[in-house]
Every structure is written in structure tokens, then in C-alpha cells.
Design a protein around this motif. Sequence first.
Motif, PDB file in Angstrom:
ATOM      1  N   SER A 175       0.904  -1.147   0.204  1.00  0.00           N
ATOM      2  CA  SER A 175      -0.022   0.083   0.008  1.00  0.00           C
ATOM      3  C   SER A 175       0.822   1.265   0.078  1.00  0.00           C
ATOM      4  O   SER A 175       0.606   2.117  -0.574  1.00  0.00           O
ATOM      5  N   ILE A 176       2.011   1.193   0.680  1.00  0.00           N
ATOM      6  CA  ILE A 176       2.847   2.216   0.868  1.00  0.00           C
ATOM      7  C   ILE A 176       3.599   2.629  -0.726  1.00  0.00           C
ATOM      8  O   ILE A 176       3.284   3.691  -1.253  1.00  0.00           O
ATOM      9  N   LEU A 177       3.850   1.392  -1.510  1.00  0.00           N
ATOM     10  CA  LEU A 177       4.576   1.509  -2.800  1.00  0.00           C
ATOM     11  C   LEU A 177       3.505   1.896  -3.791  1.00  0.00           C
ATOM     12  O   LEU A 177       3.766   2.668  -4.738  1.00  0.00           O
ATOM     13  N   SER A 178       2.178   1.887  -3.715  1.00  0.00           N
ATOM     14  CA  SER A 178       1.274   1.992  -4.745  1.00  0.00           C
ATOM     15  C   SER A 178       0.486   3.338  -4.435  1.00  0.00           C
ATOM     16  O   SER A 178      -0.181   3.873  -4.964  1.00  0.00           O
ATOM     17  N   GLU A 179       0.841   3.946  -3.263  1.00  0.00           N
ATOM     18  CA  GLU A 179       0.180   5.389  -2.769  1.00  0.00           C
ATOM     19  C   GLU A 179       0.352   6.434  -3.983  1.00  0.00           C
ATOM     20  O   GLU A 179      -0.550   7.162  -4.193  1.00  0.00           O
ATOM     21  N   LEU A 180       1.291   6.523  -4.673  1.00  0.00           N
ATOM     22  CA  LEU A 180       1.488   7.361  -5.868  1.00  0.00           C
ATOM     23  C   LEU A 180       0.787   7.088  -6.933  1.00  0.00           C
ATOM     24  O   LEU A 180       0.417   8.335  -7.720  1.00  0.00           O
ATOM     25  N   HIS A 181       0.403   6.040  -7.102  1.00  0.00           N
ATOM     26  CA  HIS A 181      -0.397   5.652  -8.217  1.00  0.00           C
ATOM     27  C   HIS A 181      -1.753   5.933  -8.091  1.00  0.00           C
ATOM     28  O   HIS A 181      -2.633   4.980  -8.411  1.00  0.00           O
ATOM     29  N   LEU A 182      -2.315   7.000  -7.913  1.00  0.00           N
ATOM     30  CA  LEU A 182      -3.519   7.337  -7.398  1.00  0.00           C
ATOM     31  C   LEU A 182      -4.432   7.659  -8.899  1.00  0.00           C
ATOM     32  O   LEU A 182      -3.796   8.406  -9.674  1.00  0.00           O
ATOM     33  N   ALA A 201      -4.672  14.707  -6.020  1.00  0.00           N
ATOM     34  CA  ALA A 201      -4.037  14.121  -4.836  1.00  0.00           C
ATOM     35  C   ALA A 201      -2.638  13.622  -5.196  1.00  0.00           C
ATOM     36  O   ALA A 201      -1.467  13.689  -4.472  1.00  0.00           O
ATOM     37  N   GLU A 202      -2.204  13.030  -6.488  1.00  0.00           N
ATOM     38  CA  GLU A 202      -1.049  12.804  -6.653  1.00  0.00           C
ATOM     39  C   GLU A 202      -0.066  13.874  -6.856  1.00  0.00           C
ATOM     40  O   GLU A 202       0.986  14.083  -6.324  1.00  0.00           O
ATOM     41  N   LYS A 203      -0.624  15.197  -7.419  1.00  0.00           N
ATOM     42  CA  LYS A 203       0.143  16.167  -7.470  1.00  0.00           C
ATOM     43  C   LYS A 203       0.342  16.663  -6.061  1.00  0.00           C
ATOM     44  O   LYS A 203       1.575  17.210  -5.887  1.00  0.00           O
ATOM     45  N   GLN A 204      -0.332  16.736  -5.140  1.00  0.00           N
ATOM     46  CA  GLN A 204      -0.316  17.132  -3.772  1.00  0.00           C
ATOM     47  C   GLN A 204       0.648  16.341  -3.259  1.00  0.00           C
ATOM     48  O   GLN A 204       1.701  16.769  -2.467  1.00  0.00           O
ATOM     49  N   ARG A 205       0.538  14.946  -3.175  1.00  0.00           N
ATOM     50  CA  ARG A 205       1.788  14.369  -2.708  1.00  0.00           C
ATOM     51  C   ARG A 205       3.077  14.456  -3.137  1.00  0.00           C
ATOM     52  O   ARG A 205       4.220  14.505  -2.547  1.00  0.00           O
ATOM     53  N   ILE A 206       3.141  14.799  -4.516  1.00  0.00           N
ATOM     54  CA  ILE A 206       4.692  15.199  -5.030  1.00  0.00           C
ATOM     55  C   ILE A 206       4.911  16.700  -4.484  1.00  0.00           C
ATOM     56  O   ILE A 206       6.246  16.666  -4.209  1.00  0.00           O
ATOM     57  N   THR A 207       4.239  17.257  -4.393  1.00  0.00           N
ATOM     58  CA  THR A 207       4.357  18.785  -3.821  1.00  0.00           C
ATOM     59  C   THR A 207       4.765  18.674  -2.406  1.00  0.00           C
ATOM     60  O   THR A 207       5.864  19.254  -2.088  1.00  0.00           O
ATOM     61  N   ASP A 208       3.989  18.095  -1.673  1.00  0.00           N
ATOM     62  CA  ASP A 208       4.604  17.661  -0.200  1.00  0.00           C
ATOM     63  C   ASP A 208       5.976  17.107  -0.071  1.00  0.00           C
ATOM     64  O   ASP A 208       6.608  17.486   0.668  1.00  0.00           O
ATOM     65  N   ALA A 209       6.130  16.164  -1.056  1.00  0.00           N
ATOM     66  CA  ALA A 209       7.763  15.601  -0.904  1.00  0.00           C
ATOM     67  C   ALA A 209       8.500  16.465  -1.218  1.00  0.00           C
ATOM     68  O   ALA A 209       9.656  16.635  -0.649  1.00  0.00           O
ATOM     69  N   LEU A 210       8.487  17.475  -2.425  1.00  0.00           N
ATOM     70  CA  LEU A 210       9.232  18.288  -2.596  1.00  0.00           C
ATOM     71  C   LEU A 210       9.610  19.352  -1.502  1.00  0.00           C
ATOM     72  O   LEU A 210      10.654  19.962  -1.310  1.00  0.00           O
ATOM     73  N   LYS A 211       8.543  19.765  -0.671  1.00  0.00           N
ATOM     74  CA  LYS A 211       8.552  20.781   0.240  1.00  0.00           C
ATOM     75  C   LYS A 211       9.510  20.177   1.488  1.00  0.00           C
ATOM     76  O   LYS A 211      10.451  20.750   1.953  1.00  0.00           O
ATOM     77  N   ARG A 212       9.284  18.561   1.775  1.00  0.00           N
ATOM     78  CA  ARG A 212       9.873  18.256   2.840  1.00  0.00           C
ATOM     79  C   ARG A 212      11.183  17.771   2.710  1.00  0.00           C
ATOM     80  O   ARG A 212      12.160  17.689   3.479  1.00  0.00           O
ATOM     81  N   THR A 213      11.631  17.904   1.561  1.00  0.00           N
ATOM     82  CA  THR A 213      13.149  17.667   0.888  1.00  0.00           C
ATOM     83  C   THR A 213      13.832  18.946   0.552  1.00  0.00           C
ATOM     84  O   THR A 213      14.949  18.939   0.097  1.00  0.00           O
ATOM     85  N   ALA A 214      13.230  20.197   0.580  1.00  0.00           N
ATOM     86  CA  ALA A 214      13.683  21.342  -0.003  1.00  0.00           C
ATOM     87  C   ALA A 214      13.930  21.093  -1.318  1.00  0.00           C
ATOM     88  O   ALA A 214      15.046  21.747  -1.763  1.00  0.00           O
TER      89      ALA A 214
END
Length: 86
Positions: free
Chosen positions: A30-37, A42-55
Amino acid sequence: MKDIVLFAAFHAKGDTITATDISFNLSDTSILSELHLKNEVAEKQRITDALKRTAWNKTQAAKLLNISRPTLDYKIKQFDIRKTEV
């Protein structure tokens, strides 16, 4: 170790990383497939969140999302995500 901390930070429910955020099962698909929504918002938001968290460290963001760096670059272009938005 750094990957574990980044993973925990990305998946933490609050501002503090707890033991439950660190203890995860890598075989959990379920963790591995979370991005493949199917939901692009929601997918864009997850990517944006990851980019924020990693500067905007794309290599680390890709690891958090469990996708390759070229896939992340493709998704950034696909969703027209700009550094100024993050």
C-alpha cells in the motif's frame, strides 16, 4: 538511516516523529502504490509535499515517493509544478 528518517518525516501524522512513524514494513504494497492514484489532484499534492519536505531535493523526494528520479521529473513537468509553488 537517512532514508528512514525522511520516510518517517514524510509519513508522520503530526509535527513530531514517533516510533510508529519509524516502524514500517517495506513489503507493505500500500505504501508503494500510494503515488499511483487515479486522482491527479491527490498525486500532485503528494509530489508537492515530498518536494517541500526535501527542500526540492528531487533524488530524496523520489525516494520518499518510491518512484525513480526520471519519473519524478516527468510528473513535475506533467503537473507543471514550479519551485515557487512549493
